[in-house]
Design an enzyme around this catalytic site. Sequence first.
Site, short mmCIF file in Angstrom:
data_model
loop_
_atom_site.label_atom_id
_atom_site.label_comp_id
_atom_site.label_asym_id
_atom_site.label_seq_id
_atom_site.Cartn_x
_atom_site.Cartn_y
_atom_site.Cartn_z
N HIS A 137 0.85 -1.18 0.00
CA HIS A 137 0.00 0.00 0.00
C HIS A 137 0.89 1.23 0.00
CE1 HIS A 137 -3.17 2.80 1.10
NE2 HIS A 137 -4.01 1.86 0.70
N ASP B 152 -8.03 -5.20 -0.04
CA ASP B 152 -8.55 -6.05 -1.11
C ASP B 152 -8.19 -7.53 -0.95
OD1 ASP B 152 -9.79 -4.05 -2.58
OD2 ASP B 152 -7.90 -3.42 -3.47
N1 ACO Z 1 4.20 -7.64 -4.72
C1 ACO Z 1 5.56 -7.63 -4.84
N2 ACO Z 1 6.33 -6.54 -4.63
C2 ACO Z 1 5.71 -5.41 -4.29
C3 ACO Z 1 4.30 -5.32 -4.15
C4 ACO Z 1 3.56 -6.49 -4.39
N3 ACO Z 1 2.21 -6.49 -4.26
N4 ACO Z 1 3.95 -4.06 -3.82
C5 ACO Z 1 5.10 -3.35 -3.76
N5 ACO Z 1 6.16 -4.18 -4.02
C6 ACO Z 1 7.59 -3.79 -4.00
C7 ACO Z 1 7.97 -2.99 -5.22
O1 ACO Z 1 8.42 -3.83 -6.28
C8 ACO Z 1 9.05 -2.09 -4.69
O2 ACO Z 1 10.24 -2.86 -4.57
P1 ACO Z 1 11.69 -2.16 -4.82
O3 ACO Z 1 11.82 -1.15 -3.73
O4 ACO Z 1 12.66 -3.28 -4.75
O5 ACO Z 1 11.63 -1.54 -6.19
C9 ACO Z 1 8.58 -1.76 -3.27
O6 ACO Z 1 7.77 -2.90 -2.89
C10 ACO Z 1 7.74 -0.49 -3.16
O7 ACO Z 1 6.67 -0.60 -4.07
P2 ACO Z 1 6.11 0.59 -4.96
O8 ACO Z 1 5.43 0.01 -6.14
O9 ACO Z 1 7.19 1.59 -5.18
O10 ACO Z 1 5.06 1.23 -3.96
P3 ACO Z 1 3.87 2.15 -4.35
O11 ACO Z 1 3.51 2.90 -3.14
O12 ACO Z 1 4.18 2.94 -5.59
O13 ACO Z 1 2.71 1.10 -4.76
C11 ACO Z 1 0.86 -0.35 -4.63
C12 ACO Z 1 1.69 0.73 -3.91
C13 ACO Z 1 0.45 0.16 -6.00
C14 ACO Z 1 -0.41 -0.60 -3.82
C15 ACO Z 1 1.69 -1.63 -4.73
O14 ACO Z 1 2.00 -2.12 -3.45
C16 ACO Z 1 0.99 -2.72 -5.55
O15 ACO Z 1 1.10 -2.74 -6.78
N6 ACO Z 1 0.25 -3.67 -4.87
C17 ACO Z 1 -0.51 -4.68 -5.58
C18 ACO Z 1 -1.82 -4.10 -6.08
C19 ACO Z 1 -2.80 -3.85 -4.97
O16 ACO Z 1 -3.03 -4.69 -4.12
N7 ACO Z 1 -3.43 -2.68 -5.00
C20 ACO Z 1 -4.47 -2.29 -4.06
C21 ACO Z 1 -3.97 -1.24 -3.13
S1 ACO Z 1 -5.19 -0.87 -1.91
C22 ACO Z 1 -6.29 0.09 -2.72
O17 ACO Z 1 -6.00 0.83 -3.61
C23 ACO Z 1 -7.65 -0.04 -2.36
#
Ligand code: ACO
Length: 433
Positions: free
Chosen positions: A312, A369
């Site tokens: 998140h 979710d």
């Molecule tokens: N699975 C694997 N790795 C992940 C995940 C994941 N679900 N989420 C984040 N990471 C990793 C990224 O690859 C990144 O790694 P790095 O530092 O080595 O590059 C690090 O964790 C930070 O992630 P970001 O993508 O930079 O974080 P951001 O805040 O931009 O993204 C997000 C947040 C979009 C929710 C992300 O965690 C994601 O894609 N999750 C999966 C989709 C999801 O569940 N979305 C619902 C969110 S809740 C809502 O909106 C209601």
Amino acid sequence: MESASKSDKARLEINGKTYELPLIYGTENEIGIDISTLRSQTGAVTVDIGYKNTGSTTSSITYLDGEKGILRHRGYSIEDLAENATFLEVAYLLINGKLPNAQEYSDWDNQIRNHTLVNEDMQNIFKAWPTGSHPMGQLTALISSLSSFYPDSLDPYRDVDDQHRTIRRLIAKMPTIVAMLMKKAKGHPLIYPSNNLDYVSNFLNMTFKNVTEDYEIDPVFVEAMNKLLILHADHEQNCSASTVRIVGSSHSNLYACISAGIAALWGPLHGGANQKVIEMLEAIKEDGGDVTKYILKAKDKDDPFRLMGFGHRVYKNYDPRARIIKKSCDDILNKLGVQDPILNIAKELEETALADDYFVERKLFPNVDFYSGIIYRAMGFPVEMFTVLFALGRLPGWIAQWQEMRDENQPIGRPRQIYVGEVNREFVPMQNR
Ligand code: ACO
């Protein structure tokens, strides 16, 4: 920046010159640097792609501390609200800033009950859609189309009573429209609203009742749906709420703003994740249930696979909504007598991820979710409807965010950029290129 206790100003040095910028403190001691005069003072702008450090507004609707896992609406904890309130009560709270007393609640409830029908002509819109088109696309179009049926909503700055009516119409008609989407997808006759039923029961009745049979509304369904709607009701300046505010800042009508919010919610990185979680869990099950294999995929930077429902932008601790839903998930499946093998896969996935350094270091926890889809599925909703249900819950939050922006008469949202393209070039006629 000097320590907050010593100064109410931040100091910024650009090319040897120091500028002072005021600090803004929130009621929970959050600190913001007010950069509203930055460009006029310094000629510089800030760059923050994805707005990871940018406060787009002050707000008194929702407080969230992602490090501590706290979520409160208008000062009330999400745990208290989910346990004790009805969804309509929370909608009132978000929109009006206070919990309703008995009379206020009864008036609010009656006003909503009296706006539940949608214009019969709306059904013609369905004729244009190919069978099987995604309900989120349909929902954006249907909500936007309400502006055609209610032209008194077109100027949101004209009359505050018109806007209150638009708000009531939206809250009242959204369940009817969502239920229509379910019925039309199946080719079944519509079930019209029953204004003698409460908000959630009415929605369940329109959704699950079949015209040829009696339908008894299961109190377990009502409790589950009520809780899920409350847990989705608002989440401060997320992607869809920010979209609603920015569209509204150009003085677009509220129906158009909500439609834009629904579009933003649809994406799998936001509300669309609830559909993707179930598809992921199903895929893991079909593939033999090897959770470790998928954890390795999620960690592999060359693999686009992400653990859906995990991570998140602001929660760097367990999402408090996910904690409540996880518990409800067990309760509700038990009460419904449903045994869903993907619940065990979800739990194993969570346990394995939370013990893995990759997820620990990045503070990745299950989000709202991760478990919600398992409940929706147990209730009989098709997977394509999950994000639509999220939108139904989020509606009062979007409205409250829009209303706050409108009441403060905030200026049009218009970010700056740093241009990195070609500098001035002379046009060369095609025959000479
Ligand atoms: N699975 C694997 N790795 C992940 C995940 C994941 N679900 N989420 C984040 N990471 C990793 C990224 O690859 C990144 O790694 P790095 O530092 O080595 O590059 C690090 O964790 C930070 O992630 P970001 O993508 O930079 O974080 P951001 O805040 O931009 O993204 C997000 C947040 C979009 C929710 C992300 O965690 C994601 O894609 N999750 C999966 C989709 C999801 O569940 N979305 C619902 C969110 S809740 C809502 O909106 C209601």
